[in-house]
Design a protein around this motif. Structure first.
Motif, PDB file in Angstrom:
ATOM      1  N   ILE A   1      33.932  33.776  75.825  1.00 50.38           N
ATOM      2  CA  ILE A   1      33.769  32.351  76.160  1.00 50.38           C
ATOM      3  C   ILE A   1      34.963  31.862  76.974  1.00 50.38           C
ATOM      4  CG2 ILE A   1      33.768  30.016  75.165  1.00 50.38           C
ATOM      5  CD1 ILE A   1      31.985  31.157  72.903  1.00 50.38           C
ATOM      6  N   THR A   2      36.162  32.372  76.661  1.00 50.64           N
ATOM      7  CA  THR A   2      37.352  32.022  77.449  1.00 50.64           C
ATOM      8  C   THR A   2      37.196  32.473  78.897  1.00 50.64           C
ATOM      9  OG1 THR A   2      38.766  32.229  75.490  1.00 50.64           O
ATOM     10  CG2 THR A   2      39.853  32.295  77.626  1.00 50.64           C
ATOM     11  N   ILE A   3      36.676  33.674  79.098  1.00 51.90           N
ATOM     12  CA  ILE A   3      36.435  34.172  80.457  1.00 51.90           C
ATOM     13  C   ILE A   3      35.443  33.290  81.192  1.00 51.90           C
ATOM     14  CG2 ILE A   3      35.380  36.069  81.791  1.00 51.90           C
ATOM     15  CD1 ILE A   3      36.616  38.031  79.813  1.00 51.90           C
ATOM     16  N   ILE A   4      34.338  32.953  80.523  1.00 47.13           N
ATOM     17  CA  ILE A   4      33.292  32.116  81.143  1.00 47.13           C
ATOM     18  C   ILE A   4      33.856  30.748  81.514  1.00 47.13           C
ATOM     19  CG2 ILE A   4      31.102  30.940  80.729  1.00 47.13           C
ATOM     20  CD1 ILE A   4      30.372  33.344  78.895  1.00 47.13           C
ATOM     21  N   ILE A   5      34.603  30.132  80.582  1.00 50.16           N
ATOM     22  CA  ILE A   5      35.151  28.797  80.841  1.00 50.16           C
ATOM     23  C   ILE A   5      36.132  28.831  82.009  1.00 50.16           C
ATOM     24  CG2 ILE A   5      36.674  27.003  79.899  1.00 50.16           C
ATOM     25  CD1 ILE A   5      35.374  27.505  77.164  1.00 50.16           C
ATOM     26  N   SER A   6      36.995  29.855  82.061  1.00 51.34           N
ATOM     27  CA  SER A   6      37.971  29.927  83.153  1.00 51.34           C
ATOM     28  C   SER A   6      37.285  30.072  84.503  1.00 51.34           C
ATOM     29  CB  SER A   6      38.948  31.085  82.923  1.00 51.34           C
ATOM     30  OG  SER A   6      38.286  32.330  82.951  1.00 51.34           O
ATOM     31  N   LEU A   7      36.191  30.851  84.557  1.00 57.75           N
ATOM     32  CA  LEU A   7      35.438  31.003  85.806  1.00 57.75           C
ATOM     33  C   LEU A   7      34.740  29.693  86.189  1.00 57.75           C
ATOM     34  CD1 LEU A   7      33.936  34.566  85.284  1.00 57.75           C
ATOM     35  CD2 LEU A   7      35.425  33.883  87.150  1.00 57.75           C
ATOM     36  N   LEU A   8      34.175  29.015  85.215  1.00 56.35           N
ATOM     37  CA  LEU A   8      33.463  27.754  85.501  1.00 56.35           C
ATOM     38  C   LEU A   8      34.432  26.656  85.933  1.00 56.35           C
ATOM     39  CD1 LEU A   8      30.770  27.701  82.650  1.00 56.35           C
ATOM     40  CD2 LEU A   8      30.472  28.311  85.066  1.00 56.35           C
ATOM     41  N   ILE A   9      35.595  26.603  85.300  1.00 57.44           N
ATOM     42  CA  ILE A   9      36.603  25.616  85.727  1.00 57.44           C
ATOM     43  C   ILE A   9      37.074  25.942  87.142  1.00 57.44           C
ATOM     44  CG2 ILE A   9      38.923  24.698  85.317  1.00 57.44           C
ATOM     45  CD1 ILE A   9      38.455  25.092  82.324  1.00 57.44           C
ATOM     46  N   GLY A  10      37.325  27.222  87.407  1.00 63.98           N
ATOM     47  CA  GLY A  10      37.706  27.626  88.758  1.00 63.98           C
ATOM     48  C   GLY A  10      36.659  27.247  89.780  1.00 63.98           C
ATOM     49  N   LEU A  11      35.393  27.461  89.424  1.00 62.38           N
ATOM     50  CA  LEU A  11      34.284  27.098  90.312  1.00 62.38           C
ATOM     51  C   LEU A  11      34.250  25.604  90.598  1.00 62.38           C
ATOM     52  CD1 LEU A  11      31.550  27.785  91.742  1.00 62.38           C
ATOM     53  CD2 LEU A  11      30.459  27.486  89.509  1.00 62.38           C
ATOM     54  N   SER A  12      34.620  24.798  89.600  1.00 65.92           N
ATOM     55  CA  SER A  12      34.479  23.340  89.720  1.00 65.92           C
ATOM     56  C   SER A  12      35.643  22.653  90.422  1.00 65.92           C
ATOM     57  CB  SER A  12      34.314  22.724  88.320  1.00 65.92           C
ATOM     58  OG  SER A  12      35.518  22.852  87.580  1.00 65.92           O
ATOM     59  N   LEU A  13      36.735  23.393  90.710  1.00 62.66           N
ATOM     60  CA  LEU A  13      37.933  22.751  91.267  1.00 62.66           C
ATOM     61  C   LEU A  13      37.651  21.991  92.560  1.00 62.66           C
ATOM     62  CD1 LEU A  13      40.789  25.358  90.634  1.00 62.66           C
ATOM     63  CD2 LEU A  13      40.275  23.280  89.365  1.00 62.66           C
ATOM     64  N   ASP A  14      36.885  22.614  93.445  1.00 61.27           N
ATOM     65  CA  ASP A  14      36.575  21.966  94.724  1.00 61.27           C
ATOM     66  C   ASP A  14      35.787  20.684  94.501  1.00 61.27           C
ATOM     67  OD1 ASP A  14      36.823  21.908  97.540  1.00 61.27           O
ATOM     68  OD2 ASP A  14      34.754  22.580  97.756  1.00 61.27           O
ATOM     69  N   GLY A  15      34.914  20.703  93.499  1.00 61.88           N
ATOM     70  CA  GLY A  15      34.091  19.527  93.195  1.00 61.88           C
ATOM     71  C   GLY A  15      34.887  18.353  92.664  1.00 61.88           C
ATOM     72  N   ILE A  16      36.052  18.636  92.056  1.00 62.79           N
ATOM     73  CA  ILE A  16      36.866  17.535  91.530  1.00 62.79           C
ATOM     74  C   ILE A  16      38.018  17.191  92.480  1.00 62.79           C
ATOM     75  CG2 ILE A  16      36.275  18.027  89.134  1.00 62.79           C
ATOM     76  CD1 ILE A  16      38.921  19.463  88.798  1.00 62.79           C
ATOM     77  N   GLY A  17      37.934  17.716  93.710  1.00 58.52           N
ATOM     78  CA  GLY A  17      38.867  17.295  94.747  1.00 58.52           C
ATOM     79  C   GLY A  17      40.096  18.164  94.932  1.00 58.52           C
ATOM     80  N   ILE A  18      40.114  19.364  94.318  1.00 60.25           N
ATOM     81  CA  ILE A  18      41.250  20.279  94.514  1.00 60.25           C
ATOM     82  C   ILE A  18      40.817  21.358  95.500  1.00 60.25           C
ATOM     83  CG2 ILE A  18      42.837  21.906  93.428  1.00 60.25           C
ATOM     84  CD1 ILE A  18      42.549  20.343  90.842  1.00 60.25           C
TER      85      ILE A  18
ATOM     86  N   PRO B   1      41.130  24.680  98.163  1.00 64.87           N
ATOM     87  CA  PRO B   1      41.762  25.999  97.996  1.00 64.87           C
ATOM     88  C   PRO B   1      43.248  25.996  98.325  1.00 64.87           C
ATOM     89  CG  PRO B   1      39.662  26.221  99.126  1.00 64.87           C
ATOM     90  CD  PRO B   1      39.933  24.755  99.010  1.00 64.87           C
ATOM     91  N   ILE B   2      43.654  25.224  99.352  1.00 63.54           N
ATOM     92  CA  ILE B   2      45.067  25.161  99.725  1.00 63.54           C
ATOM     93  C   ILE B   2      45.900  24.525  98.615  1.00 63.54           C
ATOM     94  CG2 ILE B   2      46.733  24.155 101.337  1.00 63.54           C
ATOM     95  CD1 ILE B   2      45.159  26.488 102.455  1.00 63.54           C
ATOM     96  N   GLN B   3      45.387  23.408  98.062  1.00 66.79           N
ATOM     97  CA  GLN B   3      46.095  22.762  96.953  1.00 66.79           C
ATOM     98  C   GLN B   3      46.178  23.691  95.749  1.00 66.79           C
ATOM     99  OE1 GLN B   3      43.443  19.312  96.907  1.00 66.79           O
ATOM    100  NE2 GLN B   3      45.202  17.976  97.253  1.00 66.79           N
ATOM    101  N   ALA B   4      45.074  24.393  95.472  1.00 65.41           N
ATOM    102  CA  ALA B   4      45.048  25.315  94.338  1.00 65.41           C
ATOM    103  C   ALA B   4      46.099  26.413  94.513  1.00 65.41           C
ATOM    104  CB  ALA B   4      43.658  25.933  94.189  1.00 65.41           C
ATOM    105  N   LEU B   5      46.239  26.912  95.745  1.00 63.41           N
ATOM    106  CA  LEU B   5      47.228  27.953  96.013  1.00 63.41           C
ATOM    107  C   LEU B   5      48.657  27.430  95.850  1.00 63.41           C
ATOM    108  CD1 LEU B   5      45.822  29.896  99.096  1.00 63.41           C
ATOM    109  CD2 LEU B   5      46.019  30.686  96.749  1.00 63.41           C
ATOM    110  N   ILE B   6      48.896  26.199  96.279  1.00 64.18           N
ATOM    111  CA  ILE B   6      50.231  25.601  96.133  1.00 64.18           C
ATOM    112  C   ILE B   6      50.583  25.453  94.650  1.00 64.18           C
ATOM    113  CG2 ILE B   6      51.595  23.496  96.477  1.00 64.18           C
ATOM    114  CD1 ILE B   6      50.070  23.141  99.142  1.00 64.18           C
ATOM    115  N   TYR B   7      49.626  24.922  93.868  1.00 68.68           N
ATOM    116  CA  TYR B   7      49.864  24.756  92.429  1.00 68.68           C
ATOM    117  C   TYR B   7      50.090  26.114  91.763  1.00 68.68           C
ATOM    118  CZ  TYR B   7      47.878  20.074  93.231  1.00 68.68           C
ATOM    119  OH  TYR B   7      47.626  18.821  93.701  1.00 68.68           O
ATOM    120  N   THR B   8      49.287  27.100  92.165  1.00 66.65           N
ATOM    121  CA  THR B   8      49.433  28.453  91.612  1.00 66.65           C
ATOM    122  C   THR B   8      50.814  29.012  91.911  1.00 66.65           C
ATOM    123  OG1 THR B   8      47.065  28.901  91.896  1.00 66.65           O
ATOM    124  CG2 THR B   8      48.510  30.804  91.663  1.00 66.65           C
ATOM    125  N   ALA B   9      51.236  28.880  93.155  1.00 65.51           N
ATOM    126  CA  ALA B   9      52.537  29.413  93.576  1.00 65.51           C
ATOM    127  C   ALA B   9      53.681  28.773  92.789  1.00 65.51           C
ATOM    128  CB  ALA B   9      52.733  29.187  95.074  1.00 65.51           C
TER     129      ALA B   9
END
Length: 422
Positions: free
Chosen positions: A337-354, A356-364
């Motif tokens: 379930i942790t794997i599924i949730i992490s994938l679904l949250i990752g999928l939804s990032l663009d939909g909530i306004g984050i 790919p560039i912002q995601a990479l900056i936060y990751t870095a």
């Protein structure tokens, strides 16, 4: 035995020991990593080719330590932290690692969706992203560890595509060799930033956790109890060294391709992996563009299970849940379930306004904050005889580990400085 047969025997022997190290190295060249290498090539031509020679021994040293920890303790890095260090250390690592890994997953899914859309423009990016996420969830849950590991190893072949591309365009090989073996540094914000980005992309904390856990899993899947010995550790070194070499060669060839085609073609600003792929088409031809794009999809299929899996192992090992990619869903529900949730949250990032560039900056930023601390801890574990017994770090491993720590500490400070500098 003829020379040909001798080399065939050696190759077959090497292939038999390839496993966690190869997959870990290949997963490091994920779509977000490809975007970083493309930015380096487009922005500075051949000037950063030398970084692949720098990062290889550093990656091999740190991942080798993590692998040895997994083999000797027969447990993941999280378990070792939990058993031998203050809980605050473990929880701090989790606090920073979870959002970083999730942002990384999101950037990779969005990058894969965008590249797939370029190949088939009639299908929207969102449809591809959802489909890719669904396929990955199905594969991770459906197949046990041994089959999943085999699938990931075969997917590593997709990275060989990047070895072909530079030979499809005209090269100035004298300039390539010069920039590979004679490092040059430009003391400006843009160049230092790309060096920091390359370090952060190649030496990522989630790889530390994955490497140790997969080595422990491999030991657990032996048909009989195995005593750690020199042969096992030598096989591990071969696997890890090959995987890290493979990873750095891919980085080298991506920088070479984008440096040759995009930089020399006047395209010096690349923000996303799909921009890099798209920019190649008019300058280097459709076949080059297709190879580059298909490689992005292959690397994403390797990296995302590693990202999600490492995150799920960390959580399960922290709270004592049943865990393991060899278990069925109903045997380790929290883990999957942790794997599924992490994938679904990752999928939804663009939909909530984050983006790919912002995601990479936060990751870095988050990786940059945790990497130096984790490297110090890994060095301490690797030299702790109570944990490692007779298999503590060699002098060379410690020297390379300290160099890695110093570089990552510098990278973290530089990254934070550049984020707040106007």
């Amino acid at each position: 035995m003829t020379t040909t047969n001798f080399f065939l025997v050696k190759i077959k022997k090497a292939l038999r020991v390839l496993g966690p190290g190869l997959v870990t190295g290949a997963s490091d060249d994920d779509p977000s990593g490809i975007a970083t290498y493309s930015q380096a090539g487009a922005g500075f031509g051949y000037a950063t080719l030398w970084t692949s020679l720098l990062t290889f021994p550093l990656m091999a040293a740190i991942q080798g330590m993590c692998a040895r920890i997994g083999i000797v303790t027969q447990a993941g890095l999280t378990v070792t932290l939990k058993n031998h260090y203050p809980k605050a250390v473990l929880y701090t690592m989790l606090l920073f690692s979870f959002p970083a890994i999730t942002f990384n997953i999101g950037a990779d899914i969005q990058g894969m969706g965008a590249v797939a859309h370029m190949l088939v423009p009639s299908i929207p990016v969102s449809v591809f992203s959802i489909t890719i996420t669904g396929i990955l969830i199905f594969i991770i849950i459906k197949y046990p560890y041994q089959k999943l590991a085999l699938i990931l190893r075969w997917l590593c072949l997709s990275l060989l595509l990047y070895f072909i591309v530079p030979f499809m365009v005209n090269q100035n090989w004298a300039a390539v060799l010069k920039n590979t073996f004679l490092p040059s540094i430009q003391f400006n914000k843009e160049f230092i930033s790309i060096l920091v980005a390359i370090l952060g992309t190649t030496i990522s904390p989630y790889l530390f956790f994955w490497q140790a856990t997969m080595e422990a899993e491999d030991m657990a899947h032996k048909k009989r109890k195995v005593v750690v010995n020199k042969r096992i550790l030598d096989n591990m070194k071969t696997d890890v060294n090959f995987g890290m070499l493979f990873s750095n060669l891919v980085m080298f060839f991506i920088i070479l391709t984008t440096g040759t085609v995009l930089f020399n073609g006047g395209i010096k600003q690349i923000d996303t992996v799909e921009q890099a792929a798209k920019a190649l088409e008019p300058l280097a031809g459709k076949l080059t563009y297709l190879i580059f794009a298909i490689g992005v999809l292959g690397t994403g299929m390797i990296a995302i299970p590693v990202l999600a899996g490492s995150q799920s192992y960390m959580l399960a090992e922290t709270f004592g849940w049943k865990e393991g990619l060899d278990k069925k869903f109903n045997e380790a529900k929290g883990f999957y379930i942790t794997i599924i949730i992490s994938l679904l949250i990752g999928l939804s990032l663009d939909g909530i306004g984050i983006s790919p560039i912002q995601a990479l900056i936060y990751t870095a930023i988050l990786y940059g904050l945790t990497s130096p601390i984790l490297i110090v801890i890994i060095l301490h574990i690797g030299n702790n005889k109570k944990i490692m017994g007779e298999f503590t770090n060699s002098k060379l491993s410690n020297i390379l580990g300290i160099i890695t720590f110093l570089l990552m500490a510098f990278a973290a400070i530089a990254l934070i400085y550049f984020q707040f500098k106007k």
